[in-house]
Design an enzyme around this catalytic site. Structure first.
Site, mmCIF file in Angstrom:
data_model
loop_
_atom_site.group_PDB
_atom_site.id
_atom_site.type_symbol
_atom_site.label_atom_id
_atom_site.label_comp_id
_atom_site.label_asym_id
_atom_site.label_seq_id
_atom_site.Cartn_x
_atom_site.Cartn_y
_atom_site.Cartn_z
ATOM 1 N N ASP A 182 0.856 -1.179 0.000
ATOM 2 C CA ASP A 182 0.000 0.000 0.000
ATOM 3 C C ASP A 182 0.889 1.224 0.000
ATOM 4 O O ASP A 182 2.121 1.119 -0.027
ATOM 5 C CB ASP A 182 -0.954 -0.010 1.201
ATOM 6 C CG ASP A 182 -2.327 0.549 0.840
ATOM 7 O OD1 ASP A 182 -2.386 1.731 0.450
ATOM 8 O OD2 ASP A 182 -3.327 -0.187 0.947
ATOM 9 N N HIS A 253 -2.816 3.025 -4.712
ATOM 10 C CA HIS A 253 -2.193 2.576 -3.458
ATOM 11 C C HIS A 253 -0.758 2.119 -3.708
ATOM 12 O O HIS A 253 -0.319 1.088 -3.190
ATOM 13 C CB HIS A 253 -3.026 1.457 -2.814
ATOM 14 C CG HIS A 253 -4.325 1.930 -2.234
ATOM 15 N ND1 HIS A 253 -4.382 2.742 -1.117
ATOM 16 C CD2 HIS A 253 -5.604 1.728 -2.609
ATOM 17 C CE1 HIS A 253 -5.645 3.003 -0.830
ATOM 18 N NE2 HIS A 253 -6.409 2.416 -1.726
ATOM 19 N N GLU A 323 -9.772 2.776 -5.312
ATOM 20 C CA GLU A 323 -9.313 4.102 -4.890
ATOM 21 C C GLU A 323 -8.098 4.574 -5.697
ATOM 22 O O GLU A 323 -7.045 4.897 -5.150
ATOM 23 C CB GLU A 323 -9.000 4.077 -3.384
ATOM 24 C CG GLU A 323 -10.239 3.813 -2.537
ATOM 25 C CD GLU A 323 -9.958 3.810 -1.049
ATOM 26 O OE1 GLU A 323 -10.845 4.200 -0.275
ATOM 27 O OE2 GLU A 323 -8.845 3.389 -0.642
#
Length: 549
Positions: A182, A253, A323
């Site tokens: 991440d 990420h 995301e």
């Protein structure tokens, strides 16, 4: 449950059919004379029984077929994860459709012994153990019963991961989603790209509390698993019949990877050489550049990942896909040229191009791609599966389109969300999700067509660790709610409003004692203990009932 179960141990998750012996029925006495009769194919479960029950009782459980005994056998007429358990005065007989089913039966047997059977050494050497007479017939509702553990925001050492595999197995959960990279850290050794761990596994400091908090923990934070650590974790999971789903997040990420290898980022928009591993939470704007170099880099990463996570244990590989802000791609001449070159409509289709590339790549190597529900945007590759996290809607759309789905809506089963609305909850995040709320979670949304419902592989609880700095904090957020989730995933329960939460709560009395024996720092029914509170640390509580979306 049937017959007289007034003094029966509280079994969790609830078996399909339980018939307790009539009052006065002779229990089975487990003592130094007890032998273990393990039929062919059951050796692994026998080894685990000796390592757990044997250690807790101090009994050797030697091989044998005569006298008081525990019998282990396979029965091909049972479903693969189904088991039968019969206890009478002469023997304990456990059968399973496969070794996985047999292990589930062994876990029920362990619960019947009482909470001290979950300790690592006997409290009273020489003690005898009475197991109540019972007949159990049981099998799971779903084939995918999982938990995600995020080790990127806060790293958990290898031994803590192994411990969580034991806790999953004790609750008859069978999928471990291992979130390995991440923005805040890269956690898996990749030998051909050593800077991923040399640079990408450490950050200089960490936000303390929610990202809006003004507090910082200035202690450098990091860690990673060597390839041998990963092999050990995977082997440990396999012994417990737990599938491991490694996650390598693409194309968002990715700040930790870009900090290690700046050429992976959008160098024509930002000075990627100046980026560091991110020290805050939320969604980083720094995403992968859509270049051939990026594709080759991550193919190399995944080649090593596939070697470490064999197909037998890890048929699915998770590629994230969530995301991913498109701002840098919109500003990047290179990304815009790539969109034109590929004949794509927009940045959503560019993300889909990333996903489709790795879907094809993984499929050619005998694996299946699974990703967060954003991978539906811009078109989803045939054969890809979806983790529906933003609610039910993504999963419904995917299932109706013929894709397999794992239901893990954040409003229901994100265990980083707070458990109570009181002021003492540590770093309160999200909606209040009580033990009862989790118990009333239903993975299959109403109104789904029968054909689409067959695409619901199962369900998963997700544990994101922004506000969980160590194992104790993870325990507090995960338990006891994981016990309720395990029953939802395993047992064929009535509709949510009709579920007997009072009965489950009563069975939890026995289960709290098991968690105590296992050393789990769970949230007590009366609230956090003094050292579990984090007064004054800003969270992000959301008031009201979560929407069903």
């Amino acid at each position: 449950m049937t017959s007289d179960d007034t003094a029966a141990p509280g079994l969790i998750p609830a078996p399909r059919d339980v018939t307790w012996g009539a009052p006065g029925a002779e229990p089975f006495r487990l003592d130094a004379a007890t032998v273990l009769a393990a039929a062919p194919g059951t050796e692994g479960v026998a080894r685990l029984l000796r390592a757990t029950v044997g250690a807790a009782t101090g009994l050797l459980l030697p091989d044998g077929t005569e006298g008081p005994r525990v019998e282990l056998a396979l029965d091909g007429t049972l479903a693969p994860e189904a088991y039968g358990l019969v206890v009478d005065g002469d023997a304990i007989r456990i059968t399973g459709g496969t070794a996985a089913g047999l292990l589930h039966g062994a876990q029920t047997f362990r619960q019947l012994l009482g909470p001290d059977a979950f300790r690592r050494a006997p409290l009273a050497p020489g003690r005898t153990w009475d197991v109540p007479a019972v007949v159990v017939e049981d099998e799971p509702r779903f084939g995918w019963r999982g938990m995600l553990l995020d080790v990127c925001r806060h790293f958990l050492p290898k031994d803590d991961v192994l411990r969580y595999l034991d806790l999953l197995a004790a609750h008859k959960l069978n999928v471990f989603h291992f979130h390995l990279n991440d923005d805040q850290g890269w956690r898996i050794e990749i030998k051909r790209h050593p800077r991923l761990t040399e640079t990408g596994s450490w950050r200089s400091r960490s936000k303390y509390g929610h990202r809006a908090s003004e507090l910082w923990d200035e202690t450098p934070h990091g860690g990673y698993y060597t390839q041998d650590d990963i092999r050990e974790i995977v082997a440990y999971a396999a012994e417990r019949h737990i599938r491991v789903v490694p996650e390598i997040d693409i194309p968002g990420h990715a700040q930790a990877a870009i900090a290690a290898y700046p050429e992976l980022g959008n160098t024509d928009v930002v000075d990627t050489a100046a980026l560091t591993v991110w020290d805050s939470w939320g969604v980083s704007p720094n995403v992968l550049a859509p270049t051939e170099n990026t594709l080759r880099f991550y193919e190399g990463v995944l080649e090593e990942v596939l070697e470490l996570f064999p197909a037998e244990t890890s048929p699915f590989v998770h590629i994230g896909g969530d995301e991913c802000p498109k701002d840098q791609w919109k500003e990047s001449p290179l990304a815009q040229a790539r969109i034109a070159e590929l004949g794509l409509k927009d940045e959503d289709e560019l993300q889909s191009w990333f996903i489709r590339h790795f879907d094809t790549w993984l499929t050619a190597r005998g694996r299946r791609l699974i990703g967060w529900d954003e991978i539906l945007e811009g078109g989803l590759a045939e054969g890809a599966a979806v983790s529906s996290w933003r609610g039910y809607a993504g999963g419904i759309a995917a299932a109706e389109a013929g894709h397999d789905v794992v239901m893990c809506p954040e409003q229901q089963v994100y265990l980083d969300h707070r458990q109570d609305g009181g002021p003492d909850e540590p770093m309160p995040i999200g909606y209040v999700r009580t033990l009862e709320d989790v118990y009333r979670f239903e993975p299959v949304p109403p109104g789904l067509s029968e054909e689409a419902a067959r695409h619901i592989l199962g369900t998963q609880a997700n544990v994101w660790t922004e506000v969980m700095q160590n194992r104790s904090r993870v325990d507090y957020q995960v338990f006891p709610r994981l016990a309720a989730f395990a029953e939802v995933a395993w047992s064929s329960l009535p509709a949510p409003a009709d579920r007997d939460f009072a009965g489950f709560d009563a069975r939890m009395t026995d289960h709290y004692a098991r968690l105590d024996a296992l050393g789990v720092d769970y949230r007590r029914p009366g609230g956090p203990l003094p050292w579990q509170r984090r007064p004054g640390i800003l969270g992000r509580p959301i008031e009201g009932a979560p929407p069903v979306v």
